[in-house]
Design an enzyme around this catalytic site. Structure first.
Site, mmCIF file in Angstrom:
data_model
loop_
_atom_site.group_PDB
_atom_site.id
_atom_site.type_symbol
_atom_site.label_atom_id
_atom_site.label_comp_id
_atom_site.label_asym_id
_atom_site.label_seq_id
_atom_site.Cartn_x
_atom_site.Cartn_y
_atom_site.Cartn_z
ATOM 1 N N LYS A 80 48.890 48.894 36.046
ATOM 2 C CA LYS A 80 49.852 47.908 35.515
ATOM 3 C C LYS A 80 51.079 48.592 34.892
ATOM 4 O O LYS A 80 52.186 48.075 34.939
ATOM 5 C CB LYS A 80 49.164 47.034 34.463
ATOM 6 C CG LYS A 80 48.064 46.133 35.030
ATOM 7 C CD LYS A 80 47.215 45.529 33.916
ATOM 8 C CE LYS A 80 46.115 44.644 34.465
ATOM 9 N NZ LYS A 80 45.184 44.183 33.419
ATOM 10 N N TYR A 204 48.551 42.881 43.989
ATOM 11 C CA TYR A 204 47.937 43.214 42.698
ATOM 12 C C TYR A 204 46.553 43.841 42.911
ATOM 13 O O TYR A 204 46.218 44.862 42.300
ATOM 14 C CB TYR A 204 47.847 41.958 41.820
ATOM 15 C CG TYR A 204 47.026 42.171 40.570
ATOM 16 C CD1 TYR A 204 47.500 42.958 39.522
ATOM 17 C CD2 TYR A 204 45.743 41.606 40.455
ATOM 18 C CE1 TYR A 204 46.727 43.176 38.391
ATOM 19 C CE2 TYR A 204 44.970 41.826 39.324
ATOM 20 C CZ TYR A 204 45.469 42.610 38.298
ATOM 21 O OH TYR A 204 44.692 42.845 37.176
ATOM 22 N N VAL A 274 39.153 49.117 33.940
ATOM 23 C CA VAL A 274 37.703 48.864 34.008
ATOM 24 C C VAL A 274 36.961 49.872 34.893
ATOM 25 O O VAL A 274 35.740 49.867 34.934
ATOM 26 C CB VAL A 274 37.372 47.425 34.474
ATOM 27 C CG1 VAL A 274 37.707 46.413 33.410
ATOM 28 C CG2 VAL A 274 38.040 47.104 35.786
HETATM 29 O O1 DON Z 1 42.193 42.236 37.577
HETATM 30 C C1 DON Z 1 41.147 42.818 37.358
HETATM 31 O O2 DON Z 1 40.209 42.227 36.821
HETATM 32 C C2 DON Z 1 41.008 44.289 37.711
HETATM 33 N N1 DON Z 1 41.557 44.584 38.955
HETATM 34 C C3 DON Z 1 41.622 45.166 36.692
HETATM 35 C C4 DON Z 1 41.150 44.878 35.318
HETATM 36 C C5 DON Z 1 41.138 46.029 34.409
HETATM 37 O O3 DON Z 1 41.072 47.190 34.771
HETATM 38 C C6 DON Z 1 41.125 45.646 33.003
HETATM 39 N N2 DON Z 1 40.980 46.811 32.194
HETATM 40 N N3 DON Z 1 40.313 47.116 31.335
#
Ligand code: DON
Length: 328
Positions: A80, A204, A274
């Site tokens: 991001k 995304y 994540v």
């Molecule tokens: O949009 C999502 O849920 C994942 N592609 C990315 C989320 C993420 O890495 C949040 N971070 N802690």
């Protein structure tokens, strides 16, 4: 030891202390089992939870690393930061601010929430804001937009390895990411996204599935620390005029509903994902990458947070450190 607020790396000191500090931190936290691997995206649940690496790249291109630093994983939310930089380059700050705010939410990264007055997503580091940001990336169609995104990552990572999207992770998230889909439709309703929703979401999901290792995270962070110039290839990865905007939202929003405590204790701009990665930027000094897949309840790597807290303390990296604790 330095005793002023000015921040300058003493390279000689770093070379001596860093290898031992990294080794000590790695062995101290290696056996830590707290937290759990993310499983809401099926592909993420397959990762080995014991993987653990720490890497630091200084702004003059020195690399210090320990553990599984070549292990590949998907970048997830850390992307991001870089998509925000590209959107700023494509449209300028004023326009981007009409679509995505810069206020921390205090909510989880996947909260379905928009600013009540402006209808904008709160900031580009939470999912809603990141989806709106990514929908701003310019290109004549989905392929060109993806290629521009990958080229941008190549400028930051730019070494002998190419940059790819992990197709399994991408399709896994695409087929399960209905919460993100709900956010995108809400933003479509309020005019914060005006492109085809599925195309915006695909880009995304693709950016989240870009494959990196811990060395890459540290080098990308070092590029941001070095006014947008990759310290190894010397390529300008992002226009330096946007560095302060990128680092500001990382500082206030990069660690989600832990951002306040992080700013207080660690005191440097950072972003987690994540996948278990944390990327942290010490302006004009160094980039830090940590990878350890077990997450806490807020989605931040448990060992990653510990390592960064200790690194900040031991090296005196907190941006507001003025008490003579800084080792450089
Ligand atoms: O949009 C999502 O849920 C994942 N592609 C990315 C989320 C993420 O890495 C949040 N971070 N802690």
């Amino acid at each position: 030891m330095r005793v002023s607020c000015q921040l300058h790396v003493n390279q000689g000191d770093l070379e001596i202390v860093l290898p031992d500090i990294l080794k000590e931190l790695h062995s101290k936290y290696k056996s830590m089992q707290e937290g759990a691997v993310a499983n809401y995206i099926p592909e993420l649940a397959k990762v080995n939870p014991d993987l653990f690496s720490i890497c630091i790249v200084t702004v003059d291109g020195q690399v210090y690393e320990v553990g599984d630093y070549e292990q590949l994983f998907t970048i997830q939310s850390i992307s991001k930061v870089f998509a925000y930089g590209l959107a700023l380059e494509d449209h300028g700050l004023d326009y981007v601010l009409t679509r995505v705010g810069v206020e921390p939410t205090g909510d989880a990264f996947n909260a379905i929430v928009l600013d009540e007055q402006s209808k904008r997503p709160y900031n580009p580091m939470v999912n809603a804001g990141a989806i709106a940001t990514t929908s701003l990336i310019k290109g004549s169609g989905p392929t060109e937009r993806l290629n521009r995104m990958l080229d941008m990552f190549r400028r930051y990572i730019g070494r002998d390895r190419d940059v790819f999207v992990d197709i399994s992770a991408f399709t896994s998230e695409r087929s399960t990411g209905h919460r993100n889909r709900a956010m995108a439709y809400l933003m479509l309703n309020f005019g914060m996204i005006d492109r085809n929703i599925e195309e915006a979401l695909d880009l995304y999901f693709q950016q989240c599935a870009v494959i990196v290792n811990c060395q890459d995270l540290a080098l990308m962070a070092a590029t941001l620390a070095n006014r947008g110039i990759n310290p190894i290839t010397k390529e300008q990865a992002v226009d330096s005029r946007y560095i302060k905007d990128i680092l500001s939202v990382m500082y206030t929003c990069g660690m989600y509903n832990f951002a306040g405590e992080w700013a207080y204790k660690v005191g440097i701009p950072a972003k987690s994902g994540v996948c278990g990665g944390i990327l942290a930027v010490v302006p004009h000094k160094m980039g830090i990458g940590v990878f350890s897949p077990r997450l806490d309840a807020r989605g931040n790597s448990v060992r990653g947070v510990k390592v960064c807290e200790e690194l900040s303390q031991q090296l005196g990296l907190h941006l507001f450190e003025c008490s003579g604790q800084s080792r450089f």
